[in-house]
Design an enzyme around this catalytic site. Structure first.
Site, PDB file in Angstrom:
ATOM      1  N   CYS A 105     -94.287 -26.607 177.132  1.00  0.00           N
ATOM      2  CA  CYS A 105     -94.767 -26.423 175.769  1.00  0.00           C
ATOM      3  C   CYS A 105     -94.381 -24.999 175.425  1.00  0.00           C
ATOM      4  O   CYS A 105     -94.980 -24.055 175.949  1.00  0.00           O
ATOM      5  CB  CYS A 105     -96.281 -26.618 175.647  1.00  0.00           C
ATOM      6  N   SER A 109     -99.638 -24.403 175.536  1.00  0.00           N
ATOM      7  CA  SER A 109     -99.773 -24.978 176.875  1.00  0.00           C
ATOM      8  C   SER A 109    -100.080 -26.464 176.799  1.00  0.00           C
ATOM      9  O   SER A 109    -100.794 -26.977 177.645  1.00  0.00           O
ATOM     10  CB  SER A 109    -100.872 -24.247 177.640  1.00  0.00           C
ATOM     11  N   CYS A 110     -99.557 -27.170 175.788  1.00  0.00           N
ATOM     12  CA  CYS A 110     -99.785 -28.615 175.687  1.00  0.00           C
ATOM     13  C   CYS A 110     -99.286 -29.281 176.966  1.00  0.00           C
ATOM     14  O   CYS A 110     -98.224 -28.936 177.475  1.00  0.00           O
ATOM     15  CB  CYS A 110     -99.065 -29.195 174.473  1.00  0.00           C
TER      16      CYS A 110
END
Ligand code: FE
Length: 201
Positions: A105, A109-110
């Site tokens: 990501c 921080s996906c």
């Protein structure tokens, strides 16, 4: 980081922490949810680990029909094994002998938390987020993964409503293993795409 930057980072963390508890308190006061709800959600979050993603991969390796469902609609295939995905769209990327997939990501921080639990620290680092896009082969090498030059590396950037997970190659020499034994070989890092699955575990 110098001392001033460190101080700033700490202050902003403190700010967000206070903000988070103030909002939580307000929402509980307003009856939107209860303290017990919060506790239950935190517990549920802690109970998620890469074993879920590993189980999906092992099942897909053994069952071609399940594999085609995984690739067609990752969210539905996860729900099929009892893993709630919610409103997010889960896309499972199949590695082949000529294509290796990696997820990132770049913005924040996906991460497919519903299947892998909390992301590792390095996944959230600015270093990984910026470099894996520019020089994926080099970054993978730092994880001990050498991808042959003739294999294409595809880097997939997650977004707020879309999550990726890698379906790694099944290693040779695992023909006799059952689903549970196969799942044991599938590591978190192989589901992110920074390592390959090793027949020795
Ligand atoms: Fe993100």
């Amino acid at each position: 980081m110098n001392r001033q930057q460190e101080q700033d980072a700490q202050d902003s963390r403190g700010y967000y922490r206070r903000m988070q508890s103030a909002i939580e308190e307000l929402l509980i006061l307003k009856g939107v949810f209860s303290g017990a709800d919060v506790e239950r959600e935190v517990k549920a979050m802690d109970s998620r680990d890469p074993g879920r993603g590993a189980k999906m991969v092992a099942r897909a390796w053994l069952d071609p029909d399940y594999k085609s469902r995984v690739l067609k609609d990752g969210s539905a295939a996860a729900e099929e094994l009892g893993f709630a995905v919610g409103p997010l769209r889960l896309i499972v990327l199949e590695d082949t002998p000529s294509v290796h997939n990696v997820i990132v990501c770049t913005l924040c921080s996906c991460y497919p938390r519903m299947l892998l639990g909390l992301p590792p620290e390095w996944y959230k680092s600015r270093d990984y987020r910026s470099r894996v896009v520019r020089e994926p082969r080099k970054v993978l090498q730092e994880f001990g993964t050498r991808i042959p030059d003739e294999v294409e590396i595809r880097v997939h950037d997650s977004t707020a409503d879309m999550r990726y997970m890698v379906l790694p190659l099944r290693p040779a020499g695992t023909e006799r293993l059952d689903e549970e034994q196969l799942a044991q070989l599938v590591t978190r890092d192989s589901l992110i795409g920074v390592t390959m699955v090793d027949a020795q575990g």
